[in-house]
Design a protein around this motif. Structure first.
Motif, mmCIF file in Angstrom:
data_model
loop_
_atom_site.group_PDB
_atom_site.id
_atom_site.type_symbol
_atom_site.label_atom_id
_atom_site.label_comp_id
_atom_site.label_asym_id
_atom_site.label_seq_id
_atom_site.Cartn_x
_atom_site.Cartn_y
_atom_site.Cartn_z
ATOM 1 N N ALA A 30 24.902 34.611 54.182
ATOM 2 C CA ALA A 30 26.211 35.497 54.664
ATOM 3 C C ALA A 30 25.748 37.039 54.059
ATOM 4 N N ASP A 31 25.890 37.908 54.715
ATOM 5 C CA ASP A 31 25.555 39.272 54.342
ATOM 6 C C ASP A 31 26.517 39.673 53.122
ATOM 7 N N PRO A 32 25.861 40.392 52.124
ATOM 8 C CA PRO A 32 26.686 40.831 51.056
ATOM 9 C C PRO A 32 27.666 41.624 51.473
ATOM 10 N N PRO A 33 28.786 42.058 50.632
ATOM 11 C CA PRO A 33 29.896 42.955 50.999
ATOM 12 C C PRO A 33 29.371 44.272 51.430
ATOM 13 N N GLN A 34 30.291 44.939 52.134
ATOM 14 C CA GLN A 34 30.183 45.991 52.694
ATOM 15 C C GLN A 34 29.709 46.939 51.352
ATOM 16 N N GLY A 35 28.854 48.026 51.694
ATOM 17 C CA GLY A 35 28.642 48.985 50.655
ATOM 18 C C GLY A 35 27.506 48.576 49.695
ATOM 19 N N TRP A 36 26.919 47.004 49.673
ATOM 20 C CA TRP A 36 25.745 46.704 49.023
ATOM 21 C C TRP A 36 24.820 46.139 49.924
ATOM 22 N N ASP A 37 23.697 46.504 49.267
ATOM 23 C CA ASP A 37 22.312 46.037 50.189
ATOM 24 C C ASP A 37 22.052 44.449 49.840
ATOM 25 N N THR A 38 22.484 43.936 48.766
ATOM 26 C CA THR A 38 21.975 42.807 48.274
ATOM 27 C C THR A 38 23.082 42.009 47.627
ATOM 28 N N TRP A 39 23.245 40.562 47.613
ATOM 29 C CA TRP A 39 24.147 40.069 46.595
ATOM 30 C C TRP A 39 23.851 40.277 45.202
ATOM 31 N N GLN A 40 22.505 40.295 44.659
ATOM 32 C CA GLN A 40 22.191 40.583 43.530
ATOM 33 C C GLN A 40 22.816 41.994 42.968
ATOM 34 N N ALA A 41 22.750 43.003 43.873
ATOM 35 C CA ALA A 41 23.518 44.133 43.745
ATOM 36 C C ALA A 41 24.809 44.218 43.587
ATOM 37 N N TRP A 42 25.373 43.540 44.354
ATOM 38 C CA TRP A 42 27.118 43.303 44.196
ATOM 39 C C TRP A 42 27.459 42.648 42.943
ATOM 40 N N LEU A 43 26.539 41.510 42.554
ATOM 41 C CA LEU A 43 26.880 40.901 41.412
ATOM 42 C C LEU A 43 26.565 41.630 39.927
#
Length: 147
Positions: A30-43
């Motif tokens: 799945a794509d990361p949440p809107q506004g983040w390029d990667t899951w790592q950035a979101w986490l």
């Protein structure tokens, strides 16, 4: 009015099980949440400790039509038979010639075995020795069928 839903699978290793189901279903991570390029950035933005980054995973239909599936890390192993399972419908239905149905089922099963699945049992059509479907398990023992 319908209710939007997803399916969640409890497991010990969400990344491993998610990769398997991507192979089985043709899904993608799945794509990361809107506004983040990667899951790592979101986490990182949410201050989630790195040792918790594999506590969950999510996969989605690349065409955006079918429901998403999430995988949630739980401490306990599976202890009983699933009450809900997926049927991977690859054979084309009983109206197809039996040799073609069996070829499609076995071909899909071979790919899934290579991805970490196991065959629990070959299930014949009722009252026959002709293959109806394969009862299989994913890498963590979650049941599914190839029909």
């Amino acid at each position: 009015m319908t209710t939007h839903w997803t399916l969640t699978v409890d497991c010990r290793d969400p990344a491993l099980v998610a990769r398997f189901w991507c192979t089985a279903l043709g899904y993608t991570e799945a794509d990361p949440p809107q506004g983040w390029d990667t899951w790592q950035a979101w986490l990182t933005e949410l201050n989630v400790p790195e040792d918790e980054w594999n506590d969950g995973a999510s996969i989605s239909d690349p065409d955006g039509v079918l429901p998403s599936i999430s995988f949630l890390k739980v401490p306990e192993p599976r202890t009983g038979k699933n009450r809900l399972h997926l049927d991977l419908q690859v054979a084309g239905g009983r109206a197809q010639p039996q040799h073609l149905r069996e070829q499609r089922i076995r071909s899909k099963a071979e790919a899934l075995i290579a991805a970490g699945a196991t065959v629990v049992r070959e299930v014949p059509m009722e009252g026959s020795s002709t293959l109806d479907h394969l009862w299989m398990q994913d890498p963590e023992g979650n049941d599914f069928c190839v029909v």
